[in-house]
Design a protein around this motif. Structure first.
Motif, PDB file in Angstrom:
ATOM      1  N   PRO A 110       0.820  -1.228   0.000  1.00  0.00           N
ATOM      2  CA  PRO A 110       0.000   0.000   0.000  1.00  0.00           C
ATOM      3  C   PRO A 110       0.844   1.264   0.000  1.00  0.00           C
ATOM      4  CG  PRO A 110      -0.736  -1.527   1.711  1.00  0.00           C
ATOM      5  CD  PRO A 110       0.555  -2.045   1.189  1.00  0.00           C
ATOM      6  N   PHE A 111       2.101   1.145   0.442  1.00  0.00           N
ATOM      7  CA  PHE A 111       2.944   2.336   0.549  1.00  0.00           C
ATOM      8  C   PHE A 111       3.613   2.699  -0.771  1.00  0.00           C
ATOM      9  CE2 PHE A 111       2.086   1.026   4.740  1.00  0.00           C
ATOM     10  CZ  PHE A 111       2.107   2.165   5.514  1.00  0.00           C
ATOM     11  N   TRP A 112       3.324   1.923  -1.793  1.00  0.00           N
ATOM     12  CA  TRP A 112       3.859   2.271  -3.114  1.00  0.00           C
ATOM     13  C   TRP A 112       3.029   3.358  -3.777  1.00  0.00           C
ATOM     14  CZ3 TRP A 112       4.505  -3.545  -4.752  1.00  0.00           C
ATOM     15  CH2 TRP A 112       5.590  -4.097  -4.049  1.00  0.00           C
ATOM     16  N   VAL A 113       1.853   3.628  -3.226  1.00  0.00           N
ATOM     17  CA  VAL A 113       1.051   4.732  -3.772  1.00  0.00           C
ATOM     18  C   VAL A 113       1.120   5.913  -2.810  1.00  0.00           C
ATOM     19  CG1 VAL A 113      -0.531   3.270  -5.065  1.00  0.00           C
ATOM     20  CG2 VAL A 113      -1.083   3.889  -2.720  1.00  0.00           C
ATOM     21  N   ILE A 116      -2.063  10.703  -0.252  1.00  0.00           N
ATOM     22  CA  ILE A 116      -3.424  11.206  -0.495  1.00  0.00           C
ATOM     23  C   ILE A 116      -4.301  10.097  -1.065  1.00  0.00           C
ATOM     24  CG2 ILE A 116      -4.778  12.883  -1.824  1.00  0.00           C
ATOM     25  CD1 ILE A 116      -3.130  14.182   0.374  1.00  0.00           C
ATOM     26  N   ILE A 117      -3.722   9.296  -1.952  1.00  0.00           N
ATOM     27  CA  ILE A 117      -4.507   8.200  -2.540  1.00  0.00           C
ATOM     28  C   ILE A 117      -4.889   7.192  -1.457  1.00  0.00           C
ATOM     29  CG2 ILE A 117      -4.404   6.262  -4.179  1.00  0.00           C
ATOM     30  CD1 ILE A 117      -2.661   8.092  -5.931  1.00  0.00           C
ATOM     31  N   ARG A 118      -3.945   6.937  -0.545  1.00  0.00           N
ATOM     32  CA  ARG A 118      -4.263   5.997   0.544  1.00  0.00           C
ATOM     33  C   ARG A 118      -5.351   6.564   1.447  1.00  0.00           C
ATOM     34  NH1 ARG A 118       0.852   5.038   3.546  1.00  0.00           N
ATOM     35  NH2 ARG A 118       1.822   6.496   2.131  1.00  0.00           N
ATOM     36  N   HIS A 161      -3.295   3.565   9.572  1.00  0.00           N
ATOM     37  CA  HIS A 161      -2.952   3.048   8.246  1.00  0.00           C
ATOM     38  C   HIS A 161      -1.682   3.709   7.710  1.00  0.00           C
ATOM     39  CE1 HIS A 161      -3.372   1.447   4.290  1.00  0.00           C
ATOM     40  NE2 HIS A 161      -3.611   2.616   3.739  1.00  0.00           N
ATOM     41  N   LEU A 162      -1.594   5.026   7.908  1.00  0.00           N
ATOM     42  CA  LEU A 162      -0.479   5.758   7.314  1.00  0.00           C
ATOM     43  C   LEU A 162       0.839   5.597   8.077  1.00  0.00           C
ATOM     44  CD1 LEU A 162      -2.548   7.082   5.389  1.00  0.00           C
ATOM     45  CD2 LEU A 162      -1.256   9.165   5.656  1.00  0.00           C
TER      46      LEU A 162
END
Lengths: 286, 362
Positions: A110-113, A116-118, A161-162
């Motif tokens: 998930p950290f490849w995006v 803001i998208i996450r 999440h972040l």
């Protein structure tokens, strides 16, 4: 052979990076915080003042969100520690060495995006027309969508999440360094799982915990996009208040800068205290 | 074979290029750097202009005047922007900060395509010069779901502060104070308070306290009308403030949506294209403006792409009847729109900007 020039050349870039890109903006912010007006308008002279700092203490409307931010960030850090520690332990000691990379890649994916998208992925998941409500409504469990966005639930979810990896990785690294034979020796000497955890694993992973907590706490205190996009009027964080001073087309930057300095000072103090407490305990454990 | 040294050399060259890329980009005269709102330079026009002139239009989308102003001020030492989009009432502020250059109308033969109501307006002129090219009209109104909100509630700002809609309401925090001022029956333009700062402060404080007192009803403070639009689309709100441009896109019948200019009145503004004082590509900027004004049906294109009301004469002529219905304001609606005052808006926003921070912090 004289290695001095090569050494200087090697250190020049990191020094340039730290001084110009890290310390530079902070010093600029500190300077602006003592100015009466900024950005400078043509023909205007710079006037120094302390008014931007006294504005904070003169009105409890600013003190309350600052305290709320610190308390929320601290609580979110503890929650994240409780959530990620078992995962870090599982990755370090419960997964076979050849599979570790696969598991880590799954966690990293998930950290490849972008951030803001996450954040928007959380909106898409928990919104009134989001995936969770869609399932619950179609299963007949709900008649109307359940409100999950723009409160502490969505804010906490976003923060966790972040910043999960900032907590997970130092703890994982610390636990992985603990020799397996130390745990086996403990077991051979009759220590149960609870004793082994509290007497061996936790003390030896304390440094990772301290680093993870400090990193996550500092990242949470300053985060802007998560509360702006996932928070509501009852969850305003101090970073949003600061942001307001920079968005307006006026001369409010000095107030925003002063408030940033105050938040930075408070958060660094708390992070340092956290580290100090853990270091002391470590010293005592020795 | 690729050696490690050649890789390092190539990487070094690439790094140097990337460091100097902005300067190289600025040095090119075959481009125009524009800061504008979404849809105000329509894609079709952009493609045609670039193909015909060879000039590239670099468009940075902005969402509000404050961020645009701050961006330009911070770029003063190394100007990038050629054209910015200034709300008419902000022209004095941009001029006062030396960010705008006067527009030489004689170089723009297409100027006559503008409706004289705008092209001849007093607020465009100062010190004998014209300061920008009016492009579109904006007004903030009240959006609501007609299935759940009555016509009466959907026509009053009171709905934003009505317990009946708790948790289903949102507004742009910067605008909320103006809306509360209108709801409380005070002068939304601040023209009445120009010489009475204490009264102006009192009006803002009243509105600020009212907004804070009703904070519990609100779902979310937003930063822009586009965000408001998304909340309607995602079924998060039933009532919310929304600008006409964003509302127009929801009025296509695909979802239940109503847009009204509330009975208490609202504020309106005209967005205009201004030439930056230190524009690095001023000549190309004039080429762009001339082509923009001379493009047939540019007003219709702007209406369709931005949802805003263009300032061009006859922009609605090529539209379908359904489109015309969306873009038609009644005379009563128009009377309720009070345009922000170039002379009073400085005082108004100086006070409101601080109140916004206090509302957010509360």
């Amino acid at each position: 052979m004289n290695t001095q020039p090569a050494r200087i050349a090697l250190l020049a870039f990191p020094a340039f990076w730290i001084l110009l890109l890290h310390l530079g903006p902070m010093l600029a912010m500190l300077r602006i915080s003592f100015l009466e007006s900024f950005p400078p308008l043509p023909g205007s002279a710079e006037v120094a003042t302390l008014a931007n700092y006294t504005a904070f203490f003169a009105n409890d409307v600013y003190i309350v969100p600052m305290l709320r931010t610190l308390v929320f960030s601290f609580s979110a850090t503890l929650l994240l520690l409780v959530l990620t520690y078992p995962l870090a332990f599982f990755l370090a000691k419960g997964v076979r060495a050849e599979r570790k990379l696969t598991y880590l890649m799954i966690l990293f994916a998930p950290f490849w995006v972008g951030e803001i998208i996450r954040i928007f992925s959380i909106t898409v998941t928990f919104g009134n027309r989001g995936a969770v409500n869609w399932v619950l409504l179609n299963l007949g469990i709900l008649e109307r969508p359940l409100r999950m966005l723009y409160g502490y639930f969505s804010l906490s979810t976003g923060i966790i999440h972040l910043s999960a990896l900032y907590m997970l990785m130092p703890i994982y690294a610390a636990i992985e360094k603990i020799p397996d034979n130390l745990l086996e020796a403990g077991r051979d000497l009759g220590a149960g799982p609870v004793s082994r955890f509290f007497d061996i694993i936790l003390p030896l992973s304390r440094e990772g915990v301290a680093t993870g907590c400090a990193l996550v706490f500092l990242a949470n205190v300053g985060t802007y996009s998560v509360p702006a996009l996932l928070g509501g009027p009852g969850t305003s964080m101090f970073s949003e208040t600061i942001g307001t001073f920079f968005h307006t087309a006026g001369s409010q930057w000095p107030v925003g800068s002063a408030f940033s300095v105050l938040l930075l000072t408070a958060s660094l103090t708390i992070a340092a205290l956290m580290m100090l407490v853990i270091q002391r305990r470590k010293g005592r454990a020795r | 074979m690729i050696s490690r040294r050649s890789i390092l050399r190539t990487a070094g060259a690439a790094a140097s290029l990337s460091l100097f890329a902005p300067a190289i980009a600025r040095a090119k005269s075959q481009e125009v750097n524009i800061m504008t709102y979404a849809g105000h330079v329509p894609d079709a026009f952009k493609a045609k202009f670039e193909a015909e002139t060879g000039i590239t239009l670099n468009i940075r989308i902005v969402a509000d005047q404050g961020k645009q102003f701050n961006t330009m001020v911070t770029e003063t030492s190394s100007p990038v922007t050629d054209i910015c989009t200034v709300a008419a009432h902000r022209i004095p502020q941009f001029r006062g900060s030396d960010l705008l250059a006067p527009v030489d109308v004689s170089r723009l033969p297409g100027w006559s395509a503008l409706n004289p109501i705008y092209s001849e307006a007093d607020w465009l002129k100062a010190d004998g010069d014209v300061w920008s090219v009016p492009v579109a009209l904006g007004a903030t109104g009240l959006g609501s779901n007609p299935d759940l909100v009555s016509e009466e509630d959907g026509s009053s700002w009171g709905s934003l502060f009505n317990e009946a809609f708790a948790g289903r309401v949102s507004y742009v925090v910067l605008d909320a104070i103006s809306l509360a001022i209108a709801y409380q029956g005070n002068d939304i333009t601040f023209n009445s308070y120009i010489d009475d700062r204490a009264k102006a402060q009192d009006v803002v404080n009243q509105a600020r306290d009212f907004v804070i007192a009703n904070k519990g009803i609100l779902l979310k403070y937003t930063e822009s009308s586009t965000e408001q639009q998304q909340l309607f689309i995602n079924d998060e709100i039933d009532v919310g403030q929304i600008s006409f441009g964003e509302a127009a896109r929801l009025l296509n019948g695909e979802m239940p949506f109503r847009f009204r200019i509330p009975k208490e009145g609202t504020f309106g503004f005209v967005r205009s294209l201004g030439i930056a004082r230190h524009a690095p590509n001023a000549e190309a900027a004039y080429t762009f403006l001339d082509a923009f004004l001379s493009e047939p049906e540019i007003g219709t294109q702007i209406a369709r792409s931005s949802g805003s009301l263009p300032t061009f004469s006859g922009f609605a002529d090529p539209m379908t009847e359904a489109e015309k219905a969306i873009f038609a304001f009644s005379d009563e609606d128009l009377k309720r729109i009070h345009f922000e005052s170039p002379t009073a808006s400085g005082l108004k926003y100086e006070l409101i900007d601080v109140a916004v921070a206090e509302i957010k912090a509360s």
